[in-house]
Enzyme design. Structure first.
Site, PDB file in Angstrom:
ATOM      1  N   ASP A  34       0.841  -1.202   0.000  1.00 20.47           N
ATOM      2  CA  ASP A  34       0.000   0.000   0.000  1.00 20.47           C
ATOM      3  C   ASP A  34       0.873   1.248   0.000  1.00 20.47           C
ATOM      4  O   ASP A  34       1.392   1.644   1.038  1.00 20.47           O
ATOM      5  CB  ASP A  34      -0.888  -0.004   1.249  1.00 20.47           C
ATOM      6  CG  ASP A  34      -2.020  -1.008   1.149  1.00 20.47           C
ATOM      7  OD1 ASP A  34      -2.797  -0.918   0.176  1.00 20.47           O
ATOM      8  OD2 ASP A  34      -2.124  -1.874   2.041  1.00 20.47           O
ATOM      9  N   ASP A 172     -10.562  -5.073  -1.411  1.00 16.44           N
ATOM     10  CA  ASP A 172      -9.564  -4.653  -0.419  1.00 16.44           C
ATOM     11  C   ASP A 172     -10.225  -3.869   0.712  1.00 16.44           C
ATOM     12  O   ASP A 172     -10.808  -2.812   0.474  1.00 16.44           O
ATOM     13  CB  ASP A 172      -8.520  -3.774  -1.153  1.00 16.44           C
ATOM     14  CG  ASP A 172      -7.369  -3.325  -0.274  1.00 16.44           C
ATOM     15  OD1 ASP A 172      -7.303  -3.739   0.901  1.00 16.44           O
ATOM     16  OD2 ASP A 172      -6.527  -2.559  -0.788  1.00 16.44           O
TER      17      ASP A 172
HETATM   18  C1  DX5 Z   1      -6.471   0.305   2.977  1.00 19.57           C
HETATM   19  C2  DX5 Z   1      -5.473  -0.562   2.278  1.00 19.57           C
HETATM   20  C3  DX5 Z   1      -5.636  -2.004   2.553  1.00 19.57           C
HETATM   21  C4  DX5 Z   1      -5.473  -2.401   4.004  1.00 19.57           C
HETATM   22  C5  DX5 Z   1      -6.260  -3.637   4.241  1.00 19.57           C
HETATM   23  O1  DX5 Z   1      -6.325   1.608   2.525  1.00 19.57           O
HETATM   24  O2  DX5 Z   1      -5.567  -0.376   0.879  1.00 19.57           O
HETATM   25  O3  DX5 Z   1      -4.809  -2.777   1.710  1.00 19.57           O
HETATM   26  O4  DX5 Z   1      -4.145  -2.612   4.365  1.00 19.57           O
HETATM   27  O5  DX5 Z   1      -6.229  -3.920   5.603  1.00 19.57           O
HETATM   28  P1  DX5 Z   1      -7.386  -4.732   6.323  1.00 19.57           P
HETATM   29  O6  DX5 Z   1      -7.445  -6.081   5.698  1.00 19.57           O
HETATM   30  O7  DX5 Z   1      -6.938  -4.743   7.732  1.00 19.57           O
HETATM   31  O8  DX5 Z   1      -8.666  -3.952   6.107  1.00 19.57           O
HETATM   32 ZN    ZN Z   2      -4.558  -1.782  -0.443  1.00 16.00          ZN
END
Ligand code: DX5
Ligand code: ZN
Length: 208
Positions: A34, A172
């Site tokens: 990310d 996501d």
């Molecule tokens: C949020 C990110 C995600 C995040 C997902 O902005 O794009 O990739 O890390 O994390 P979880 O699975 O904890 O929601």
């Molecule tokens: Zn992400």
């Protein structure tokens, strides 16, 4: 429901390089990176020097999620890495040369993904969905991990699937062993559900 590919987001891992080493020993398909610029989203994450360090030790291909305004600049810095997909946000490029950005990513040998935030009308994907490899549907407001899955995403994913049968759909945000089975996608991005556990492989199997 068919088995899903799993892309593990290491955003929430306290020691990111250690998380990469642990993931090398699992069955995950990608590591999700990310990249946040502090502009498109409030947070900053994954400097390019950290991405290069991860690139050196990962045995999994990276699934790079660019949450940035200056997409072209970040894309250029990803040359020559072990990357499966580079995904950028439709909201960041509305006034830009989208075809040029897609061409640039393809020339680097990577698959192209387009991501869409929860509040964006999916109609904006028309035309673009036909020239990318993947659509990354955000099921939380992008910017941080550990948020709750937005149930509206289920219907949005169904609509996107109707727009193009053979595009890879990934989701996501807030994915765990329950929410993964609410969505009919090819891939799930999973962060805190996996990285908060001491047994990554067990959690990976539970979301497939
Ligand atoms: C949020 C990110 C995600 C995040 C997902 O902005 O794009 O990739 O890390 O994390 P979880 O699975 O904890 O929601
Ligand atoms: Zn992400």
């Amino acid at each position: 429901m068919k088995k899903k590919m799993v892309s593990v987001s290491i955003l929430g891992a306290s020691d990111k390089l250690e998380a990469v080493r642990l993931l090398n020993g699992t069955s995950c398909d990608f590591i999700h990176i990310d990249v946040m610029d502090g502009e498109f989203v409030a947070n900053k994450a994954f400097s390019m020097s950290l991405v290069r360090k991860i690139n050196r030790i990962t045995e999994k291909r990276m699934d790079v999620h660019l949450m940035v305004r200056d997409v072209e600049m970040y894309v250029k810095r990803l040359t020559g890495m072990n990357i499966g997909y580079v995904t950028f946000h439709i909201e960041a490029v509305r006034d830009r040369d989208i075809g040029g950005i897609i061409g640039c990513i393809r020339d680097m040998g990577y698959g192209v993904g387009i991501s869409i935030k929860p509040d964006t009308d999916i109609g904006v994907l028309k035309g673009i969905i036909d020239i990318v490899d993947m659509v990354l549907v955000m099921s939380v407001e992008p910017g941080k991990g550990g948020q709750e899955f937005m149930i509206e995403s289920v219907a949005r994913i169904k609509e996107i699937r109707k727009m193009r049968r053979d595009v890879i759909i990934s989701v996501d945000g807030g994915i765990n062993d329950m929410t993964s089975f609410l969505v009919d996608t090819d891939m799930v991005v999973v962060g805190s559900y996996i990285t908060s556990s001491s047994d990554y492989e067990e959690r990976i199997e539970r979301v497939r």
